[in-house]
Scaffold this active site. Structure first.
Site, PDB file in Angstrom:
ATOM      1  N   LYS A   1       2.996  -0.368 -11.096  1.00 47.35           N
ATOM      2  CA  LYS A   1       1.744  -0.472 -10.349  1.00 47.35           C
ATOM      3  C   LYS A   1       1.015   0.872 -10.451  1.00 47.35           C
ATOM      4  CE  LYS A   1       0.885  -2.967  -6.069  1.00 47.35           C
ATOM      5  NZ  LYS A   1       1.312  -3.052  -4.676  1.00 47.35           N
TER       6      LYS A   1
HETATM    7  C1  E4P Z   1      -0.580  -5.371  -2.923  1.00 46.63           C
HETATM    8  O1  E4P Z   1       0.170  -5.300  -3.886  1.00 46.63           O
HETATM    9  C2  E4P Z   1      -0.501  -4.514  -1.746  1.00 46.63           C
HETATM   10  O2  E4P Z   1       0.829  -4.102  -1.559  1.00 46.63           O
HETATM   11  C3  E4P Z   1      -0.889  -5.205  -0.475  1.00 46.63           C
HETATM   12  O3  E4P Z   1      -1.261  -6.525  -0.664  1.00 46.63           O
HETATM   13  C4  E4P Z   1      -1.694  -4.401   0.476  1.00 46.63           C
HETATM   14  O4  E4P Z   1      -1.971  -5.169   1.602  1.00 46.63           O
HETATM   15  P1  E4P Z   1      -2.507  -4.548   2.994  1.00 46.63           P
HETATM   16  O5  E4P Z   1      -3.978  -4.356   2.862  1.00 46.63           O
HETATM   17  O6  E4P Z   1      -2.155  -5.575   4.013  1.00 46.63           O
HETATM   18  O7  E4P Z   1      -1.771  -3.238   3.186  1.00 46.63           O
END
Ligand code: E4P
Length: 218
Positions: A87
């Protein structure tokens, strides 16, 4: 549509996997931090073992912000397990790293996508997933779902194979809408996965069936 669980919690991952609907896991530094003092690479390896599916994908995020650091970390994370997707944040260095690492065969999930041009740039650079954060857009008064629709339309116009991973999902309606507009994947907290399978009429119906069944014994 693929379902990913957005957590680094092993119990949640095991429970989601037991439902037979889980295609992968996304983690991020905040989710990993919630698990306390863990060995990050070992933890990612354990998640891959729990999923026990060569087609599953497990996203592990770099914390470097410079190109060289992202490349080094990305190569290191990719070695953990064949299911790992690296990522990378949607920054200039993140885009450059996406291009370099994807050319080496490392699969990239480009995270923190908040507009369609970021998604298009990421796909052109070679990402496997783009992660638009719909909940965080909703939080600031923008309609996150419109972004998913825009990216879907653009990717379809050019037959772009990068998958749209709807992220920052907060509730079941986000999942339904993401599916309706054609997101390839939804990653969601375990709580949302649980909500997806529930309906009060199912519970009431089952309770009534069982109550009536008791009458057959009298
Ligand atoms: C995606 O890969 C992220 O980890 C995640 O969806 C972030 O979500 P949040 O906005 O609830 O922290």
């Amino acid at each position: 549509m693929k379902f990913f669980v957005d957590t680094a919690n092993l119990n949640e991952i095991k429970e989601a996997a037991s439902l037979g609907i889980l295609d992968g896991v996304t983690t991020n530094p905040s989710l990993v931090a919630k698990e306390g003092g863990i060995d990050f690479k070992q933890h990612i390896a354990t998640i891959c073992e729990i999923l026990n599916n060569p087609k599953a994908s497990v996203s592990a995020e770099v914390v470097s912000t410079d190109y060289e650091g992202m490349i080094a970390e990305g190569r290191d994370l990719a070695k953990i397990h064949p299911c790992v997707y690296v990522k990378l944040p949607m920054t200039k260095a993140g885009l450059q790293a996406t291009n370099t690492l994807s050319n080496e065969g490392i699969r990239i999930n480009q995270t923190l996508i908040f507009n369609a041009t970021q998604a298009l740039m990421s796909a052109k650079a070679g990402s496997s997933f783009v992660s638009p954060f719909i909940g965080r857009l909703d939080d600031i008064g923008h309609d996150g779902m419109v972004l998913i629709e825009e990216i879907r339309e653009i990717f379809d116009n050019y037959d772009i194979k990068t998958e749209i991973l709807a992220a920052s999902i907060r509730h079941p309606l986000h999942v339904i809408e993401s599916a309706r507009v054609g997101a390839d994947v939804a990653t969601m907290p375990f709580k949302v996965i649980e909500q997806l399978l529930k309906h009060p009429l199912t519970d009431i119906g089952l309770a009534n069936f069982l109550k009536d069944w008791e009458k057959t014994k009298k």
